[in-house]
Design a protein around this motif. Structure first.
Motif, PDB file in Angstrom:
ATOM      1  N   ARG A 141       0.857  -1.191   0.000  1.00  0.00           N
ATOM      2  CA  ARG A 141       0.000   0.000   0.000  1.00  0.00           C
ATOM      3  C   ARG A 141       0.892   1.239   0.000  1.00  0.00           C
ATOM      4  O   ARG A 141       1.899   1.306   0.712  1.00  0.00           O
ATOM      5  N   THR A 142       0.500   2.234  -0.777  1.00  0.00           N
ATOM      6  CA  THR A 142       1.316   3.435  -0.950  1.00  0.00           C
ATOM      7  C   THR A 142       0.980   4.496   0.085  1.00  0.00           C
ATOM      8  O   THR A 142      -0.184   4.892   0.231  1.00  0.00           O
ATOM      9  N   ILE A 143       2.002   4.950   0.793  1.00  0.00           N
ATOM     10  CA  ILE A 143       1.863   6.028   1.768  1.00  0.00           C
ATOM     11  C   ILE A 143       2.601   7.245   1.216  1.00  0.00           C
ATOM     12  O   ILE A 143       3.814   7.198   0.983  1.00  0.00           O
ATOM     13  N   PHE A 167       6.690   3.614   0.426  1.00  0.00           N
ATOM     14  CA  PHE A 167       6.764   4.965   0.978  1.00  0.00           C
ATOM     15  C   PHE A 167       7.204   5.949  -0.096  1.00  0.00           C
ATOM     16  O   PHE A 167       8.191   5.732  -0.793  1.00  0.00           O
ATOM     17  N   VAL A 168       6.447   7.032  -0.218  1.00  0.00           N
ATOM     18  CA  VAL A 168       6.809   8.126  -1.124  1.00  0.00           C
ATOM     19  C   VAL A 168       6.840   9.403  -0.299  1.00  0.00           C
ATOM     20  O   VAL A 168       5.847   9.771   0.335  1.00  0.00           O
ATOM     21  N   GLY A 169       7.971  10.073  -0.266  1.00  0.00           N
ATOM     22  CA  GLY A 169       8.102  11.308   0.490  1.00  0.00           C
ATOM     23  C   GLY A 169       8.406  12.483  -0.418  1.00  0.00           C
ATOM     24  O   GLY A 169       9.299  12.399  -1.259  1.00  0.00           O
ATOM     25  N   VAL A 170       7.652  13.570  -0.267  1.00  0.00           N
ATOM     26  CA  VAL A 170       7.896  14.794  -1.038  1.00  0.00           C
ATOM     27  C   VAL A 170       7.912  15.977  -0.075  1.00  0.00           C
ATOM     28  O   VAL A 170       7.338  15.912   1.013  1.00  0.00           O
ATOM     29  N   THR A 171       8.555  17.057  -0.491  1.00  0.00           N
ATOM     30  CA  THR A 171       8.782  18.176   0.422  1.00  0.00           C
ATOM     31  C   THR A 171       7.889  19.387   0.159  1.00  0.00           C
ATOM     32  O   THR A 171       8.116  20.453   0.723  1.00  0.00           O
ATOM     33  N   TYR A 179       2.224  14.241  -7.926  1.00  0.00           N
ATOM     34  CA  TYR A 179       2.340  12.787  -7.786  1.00  0.00           C
ATOM     35  C   TYR A 179       0.981  12.113  -7.980  1.00  0.00           C
ATOM     36  O   TYR A 179       0.869  11.103  -8.691  1.00  0.00           O
ATOM     37  N   VAL A 180      -0.060  12.644  -7.353  1.00  0.00           N
ATOM     38  CA  VAL A 180      -1.363  11.976  -7.406  1.00  0.00           C
ATOM     39  C   VAL A 180      -2.039  12.121  -8.771  1.00  0.00           C
ATOM     40  O   VAL A 180      -3.038  11.451  -9.034  1.00  0.00           O
ATOM     41  N   LEU A 187      -2.819   6.279   1.606  1.00  0.00           N
ATOM     42  CA  LEU A 187      -2.824   7.035   2.857  1.00  0.00           C
ATOM     43  C   LEU A 187      -1.940   8.259   2.691  1.00  0.00           C
ATOM     44  O   LEU A 187      -0.881   8.182   2.060  1.00  0.00           O
ATOM     45  N   PHE A 188      -2.394   9.380   3.249  1.00  0.00           N
ATOM     46  CA  PHE A 188      -1.604  10.613   3.209  1.00  0.00           C
ATOM     47  C   PHE A 188      -1.134  10.977   4.616  1.00  0.00           C
ATOM     48  O   PHE A 188      -1.915  10.951   5.566  1.00  0.00           O
TER      49      PHE A 188
END
Length: 257
Positions: A141-143, A167-171, A179-180, A187-188
């Protein structure tokens, strides 16, 4: 505060958990008054604790902790009371690093309790908690986590890195919206305090784009106005900073498999 009994029963840090529904109207109103006093007073006493700790003012630390101990005892939060009593016993601990870690743990726990009490006022929060009702999805599952502090993103990545999660992290909020457009998130995790586009604004834009995944806000602020605005913007839950591994994993597992 229009506190709902059924939601208070879900707060594990309250010793009345599971027994609140049996209270009569008079007892429940009295208990709610004590909860409201704790919620309103905690941010003020939290700042007092932090300021006096920085100044090594042990008298000020003891005064603030004693005020908190009284209110925590009143609302029957046994685990938090034990942490408070330990801090009171250790005032003047020469190991500054150890003392700071203990204080941080106490304040994080108290902040989360305050937020959970405030969330109990809203019937429309926690709508994603029944993960058993969600369709099962193959693969991780993508967070999607959004925070302008890259170090925090790296820390959360280490907490949840496994075959279960991607896990995807953006600043920035702009990067999250980009991204979306071409990827799905389950989950956000959104920081509230960000430049250009804060977490509230990003949550609103995600909803406007048709995103339905649960939103967990990252925050270090338990003030009522702050929490209520997050709930109005669609918060399913909160993670209190500085985030611990247990807290992050517990919150994530409430919403996705």
């Amino acid at each position: 505060m229009d506190i709902r009994k059924e939601k208070l029963n879900l707060i594990e840090n309250l010793d009345y958990c599971g027994r609140i529904t049996a209270m009569d109207d008079s007892d429940f109103r009295n208990y709610c008054d004590k909860l409201e006093k704790f919620v309103e007073s905690f941010p003020i006493l939290e700042e007092k604790l932090k300021a006096n700790f920085t100044k090594n003012n042990f008298g000020g630390i003891g005064e603030a902790l004693s005020d908190l101990k009284y209110m925590i005892s009143d609302i029957r939060a046994g685990n938090l009371l034990k942490l408070c009593e330990t801090l009171l016993a250790d005032i003047g601990n020469p190991d500054k690093e150890q003392a700071e870690a203990a204080l941080t743990h106490f304040l994080t726990t108290a902040s989360m309790l305050s937020i959970e009490i405030q969330m109990s006022c809203h019937a429309d929060t926690g709508e994603h908690k029944e993960v058993s009702s969600a369709p099962k999805k193959e693969g991780p599952r993508t967070i999607l986590a959004v925070d302008d502090v890259s170090l925090l993103l790296a820390t959360i990545r280490t907490f949840i890195q496994s075959d279960e999660y991607k896990f995807v992290g953006v600043t920035s909020g702009e990067a999250a919206l980009k991204y979306v457009q071409s990827h799905e998130a389950d989950l956000f995790l959104l920081d509230i305090e960000m430049p250009n586009m804060n977490g509230y604004e990003l949550a609103a834009k995600l909803k406007a784009e048709g995103q339905t995944a649960p939103i967990i806000f990252l925050t270090g602020n338990a003030q009522s106005e702050y929490v209520m605005k997050a709930i109005q913007m669609g918060a399913a839950d909160f993670i209190v900073k500085p985030a611990s591994k247990d807290q992050v994993l517990d919150k994530i597992k409430k919403y996705i498999r």
